[in-house]
Design a protein around this motif. Sequence first.
Motif, PDB file in Angstrom:
ATOM      1  N   THR A  66       1.123  -1.003  -0.258  1.00  0.00           N
ATOM      2  CA  THR A  66       0.221   0.413  -0.184  1.00  0.00           C
ATOM      3  C   THR A  66       0.784   1.180   0.375  1.00  0.00           C
ATOM      4  N   ARG A  67       1.766   1.399   1.045  1.00  0.00           N
ATOM      5  CA  ARG A  67       2.710   2.318   1.302  1.00  0.00           C
ATOM      6  C   ARG A  67       3.263   2.642  -0.639  1.00  0.00           C
ATOM      7  N   LYS A  68       3.676   1.341  -1.481  1.00  0.00           N
ATOM      8  CA  LYS A  68       4.436   1.333  -2.743  1.00  0.00           C
ATOM      9  C   LYS A  68       3.590   2.057  -3.661  1.00  0.00           C
ATOM     10  N   LYS A  69       2.561   1.779  -3.602  1.00  0.00           N
ATOM     11  CA  LYS A  69       1.387   2.206  -4.083  1.00  0.00           C
ATOM     12  C   LYS A  69       0.822   3.901  -4.109  1.00  0.00           C
ATOM     13  N   ILE A  70       0.930   4.218  -3.005  1.00  0.00           N
ATOM     14  CA  ILE A  70       0.818   5.389  -2.775  1.00  0.00           C
ATOM     15  C   ILE A  70       2.232   6.712  -3.044  1.00  0.00           C
ATOM     16  N   ALA A  71       3.596   5.832  -2.690  1.00  0.00           N
ATOM     17  CA  ALA A  71       4.455   6.574  -3.531  1.00  0.00           C
ATOM     18  C   ALA A  71       4.584   6.328  -4.584  1.00  0.00           C
ATOM     19  N   ASP A  72       3.633   5.259  -5.522  1.00  0.00           N
ATOM     20  CA  ASP A  72       3.903   5.632  -6.968  1.00  0.00           C
ATOM     21  C   ASP A  72       3.048   6.708  -6.913  1.00  0.00           C
ATOM     22  N   THR A  73       2.006   6.497  -6.795  1.00  0.00           N
ATOM     23  CA  THR A  73       0.503   7.586  -6.872  1.00  0.00           C
ATOM     24  C   THR A  73       1.135   9.055  -6.922  1.00  0.00           C
ATOM     25  N   GLU A  74       1.610   9.309  -6.152  1.00  0.00           N
ATOM     26  CA  GLU A  74       2.753  10.479  -5.827  1.00  0.00           C
ATOM     27  C   GLU A  74       3.535  10.722  -7.015  1.00  0.00           C
ATOM     28  N   VAL A  80       2.102  14.637 -13.681  1.00  0.00           N
ATOM     29  CA  VAL A  80       1.256  14.851 -14.410  1.00  0.00           C
ATOM     30  C   VAL A  80       0.671  16.411 -13.744  1.00  0.00           C
ATOM     31  N   VAL A  81       1.457  16.856 -13.024  1.00  0.00           N
ATOM     32  CA  VAL A  81       1.219  18.644 -12.375  1.00  0.00           C
ATOM     33  C   VAL A  81       2.183  18.867 -13.139  1.00  0.00           C
ATOM     34  N   ASP A  82       3.489  18.677 -13.443  1.00  0.00           N
ATOM     35  CA  ASP A  82       4.925  19.109 -14.039  1.00  0.00           C
ATOM     36  C   ASP A  82       4.476  18.591 -15.231  1.00  0.00           C
TER      37      ASP A  82
END
Length: 157
Positions: A66-74, A80-82
Amino acid sequence: GAAGGAAPRAMAARSRSESPWFGEGSSESSSGYAMYHSSASRKRAEQDSILLANRIRLLRTEEAKTRKKIADTEKKTKEVVDLRRRAEERRLAQEAEQARREQEEAELRARQQQERAQQQRKLNEGARSVKEQRIGASLQVRHERQEHLLAIEEQRQ
Protein backbone atom coordinates in the motif's frame (compact mmCIF):
# COMPACT_ATOMS: atom_id res chain seq x y z
CA GLY A 1 -32.09 -44.19 40.25
CA ALA A 2 -28.85 -43.50 42.14
CA ALA A 3 -26.65 -45.19 39.53
CA GLY A 4 -28.34 -43.26 36.76
CA GLY A 5 -27.69 -40.04 38.66
CA ALA A 6 -23.94 -40.70 39.10
CA ALA A 7 -23.22 -41.26 35.43
CA PRO A 8 -24.27 -37.82 34.27
CA ARG A 9 -22.22 -36.22 37.02
CA ALA A 10 -19.14 -38.10 35.88
CA MET A 11 -19.74 -37.04 32.29
CA ALA A 12 -20.29 -33.45 33.26
CA ALA A 13 -16.96 -33.32 35.12
CA ARG A 14 -14.83 -34.38 32.18
CA SER A 15 -13.93 -32.04 29.33
CA ARG A 16 -14.70 -32.77 25.72
CA SER A 17 -11.06 -33.60 24.93
CA GLU A 18 -10.91 -36.06 27.85
CA SER A 19 -11.34 -39.68 27.04
CA PRO A 20 -14.47 -41.28 28.58
CA TRP A 21 -12.42 -44.37 29.46
CA PHE A 22 -10.46 -42.71 32.22
CA GLY A 23 -12.12 -43.26 35.58
CA GLU A 24 -12.84 -40.72 38.25
CA GLY A 25 -10.54 -40.00 41.16
CA SER A 26 -7.49 -41.80 39.80
CA SER A 27 -4.28 -39.81 40.43
CA GLU A 28 -2.69 -41.24 37.30
CA SER A 29 -5.55 -40.09 35.11
CA SER A 30 -5.62 -36.63 36.75
CA SER A 31 -1.91 -36.04 36.26
CA GLY A 32 -2.10 -37.47 32.72
CA TYR A 33 -5.00 -35.22 31.98
CA ALA A 34 -3.14 -32.22 33.35
CA MET A 35 -0.08 -33.08 31.25
CA TYR A 36 -2.23 -33.63 28.20
CA HIS A 37 -4.12 -30.43 28.85
CA SER A 38 -0.95 -28.35 29.38
CA SER A 39 0.68 -29.91 26.29
CA ALA A 40 -2.44 -29.22 24.22
CA SER A 41 -2.61 -25.68 25.60
CA ARG A 42 1.07 -25.15 24.74
CA LYS A 43 0.49 -26.50 21.20
CA ARG A 44 -2.56 -24.27 20.78
CA ALA A 45 -0.56 -21.29 22.06
CA GLU A 46 2.29 -22.10 19.64
CA GLN A 47 -0.17 -22.47 16.76
CA ASP A 48 -1.87 -19.22 17.75
CA SER A 49 1.55 -17.57 17.94
CA ILE A 50 2.46 -18.88 14.47
CA LEU A 51 -0.92 -17.77 13.07
CA LEU A 52 -0.51 -14.32 14.62
CA ALA A 53 3.06 -14.04 13.28
CA ASN A 54 1.83 -15.03 9.81
CA ARG A 55 -1.03 -12.54 10.05
CA ILE A 56 1.36 -9.78 11.16
CA ARG A 57 3.73 -10.66 8.31
CA LEU A 58 0.86 -10.55 5.79
CA LEU A 59 -0.37 -7.24 7.19
CA ARG A 60 3.13 -5.77 7.00
CA THR A 61 3.46 -7.03 3.42
CA GLU A 62 0.10 -5.45 2.55
CA GLU A 63 1.16 -2.25 4.29
CA ALA A 64 4.41 -2.19 2.30
CA LYS A 65 2.46 -2.74 -0.94
CA THR A 66 0.00 0.00 0.00
CA ARG A 67 2.83 2.42 0.85
CA LYS A 68 4.47 1.60 -2.49
CA LYS A 69 1.19 2.22 -4.31
CA ILE A 70 0.78 5.52 -2.47
CA ALA A 71 4.35 6.52 -3.35
CA ASP A 72 3.79 5.53 -7.00
CA THR A 73 0.53 7.48 -7.09
CA GLU A 74 2.20 10.53 -5.55
CA LYS A 75 5.03 10.24 -8.08
CA LYS A 76 2.58 9.97 -10.99
CA THR A 77 0.55 12.87 -9.61
CA LYS A 78 3.71 14.99 -9.40
CA GLU A 79 4.63 13.99 -12.96
CA VAL A 80 1.15 14.94 -14.21
CA VAL A 81 1.27 18.26 -12.35
CA ASP A 82 4.76 18.96 -13.74
CA LEU A 83 3.62 18.01 -17.23
CA ARG A 84 0.61 20.31 -16.98
CA ARG A 85 2.78 23.13 -15.59
CA ARG A 86 5.28 22.76 -18.45
CA ALA A 87 2.43 22.66 -20.98
CA GLU A 88 0.97 25.82 -19.45
CA GLU A 89 4.39 27.50 -19.56
CA ARG A 90 4.77 26.50 -23.23
CA ARG A 91 1.29 27.80 -24.00
CA LEU A 92 2.02 31.12 -22.28
CA ALA A 93 5.36 31.40 -24.08
CA GLN A 94 3.64 30.70 -27.41
CA GLU A 95 0.98 33.30 -26.65
CA ALA A 96 3.65 35.84 -25.73
CA GLU A 97 5.58 35.05 -28.92
CA GLN A 98 2.38 35.34 -30.97
CA ALA A 99 1.59 38.70 -29.35
CA ARG A 100 5.15 39.89 -30.03
CA ARG A 101 4.86 38.84 -33.69
CA GLU A 102 1.48 40.53 -34.05
CA GLN A 103 2.88 43.72 -32.49
CA GLU A 104 5.88 43.57 -34.81
CA GLU A 105 3.61 43.04 -37.84
CA ALA A 106 1.35 45.91 -36.75
CA GLU A 107 4.37 48.20 -36.40
CA LEU A 108 5.65 47.09 -39.82
CA ARG A 109 2.22 47.72 -41.38
CA ALA A 110 2.08 51.16 -39.76
CA ARG A 111 5.58 52.00 -41.05
CA GLN A 112 4.65 50.77 -44.53
CA GLN A 113 1.43 52.79 -44.41
CA GLN A 114 3.41 55.89 -43.41
CA GLU A 115 5.93 55.27 -46.19
CA ARG A 116 3.12 54.81 -48.72
CA ALA A 117 1.42 57.99 -47.49
CA GLN A 118 4.72 59.87 -47.73
CA GLN A 119 5.34 58.52 -51.23
CA GLN A 120 1.80 59.47 -52.20
CA ARG A 121 2.36 62.99 -50.86
CA LYS A 122 5.60 63.23 -52.85
CA LEU A 123 3.82 61.95 -55.96
CA ASN A 124 0.97 64.41 -55.39
CA GLU A 125 3.46 67.23 -54.82
CA GLY A 126 5.37 66.19 -57.93
CA ALA A 127 2.18 65.98 -59.96
CA ARG A 128 1.02 69.32 -58.62
CA SER A 129 4.40 70.81 -59.40
CA VAL A 130 4.29 69.41 -62.93
CA LYS A 131 0.70 70.63 -63.32
CA GLU A 132 1.67 74.06 -62.04
CA GLN A 133 4.63 74.10 -64.40
CA ARG A 134 2.37 73.13 -67.30
CA ILE A 135 -0.20 75.69 -66.32
CA GLY A 136 2.58 78.25 -65.95
CA ALA A 137 4.04 77.27 -69.31
CA SER A 138 0.61 77.32 -70.90
CA LEU A 139 -0.13 80.74 -69.45
CA GLN A 140 3.25 81.96 -70.58
CA VAL A 141 2.65 80.61 -74.09
CA ARG A 142 -0.80 82.29 -74.15
CA HIS A 143 0.65 85.48 -72.84
CA GLU A 144 3.45 85.37 -75.41
CA ARG A 145 0.92 84.57 -78.13
CA GLN A 146 -1.27 87.48 -77.08
CA GLU A 147 1.75 89.75 -76.98
CA HIS A 148 2.77 88.44 -80.36
CA LEU A 149 -0.75 88.99 -81.73
CA LEU A 150 -0.77 92.47 -80.23
CA ALA A 151 2.63 93.17 -81.76
CA ILE A 152 1.39 91.92 -85.12
CA GLU A 153 -1.74 94.04 -84.83
CA GLU A 154 0.26 97.10 -83.87
CA GLN A 155 2.45 96.56 -86.91
CA ARG A 156 -0.64 96.42 -89.13
CA GLN A 157 -1.86 99.69 -87.91
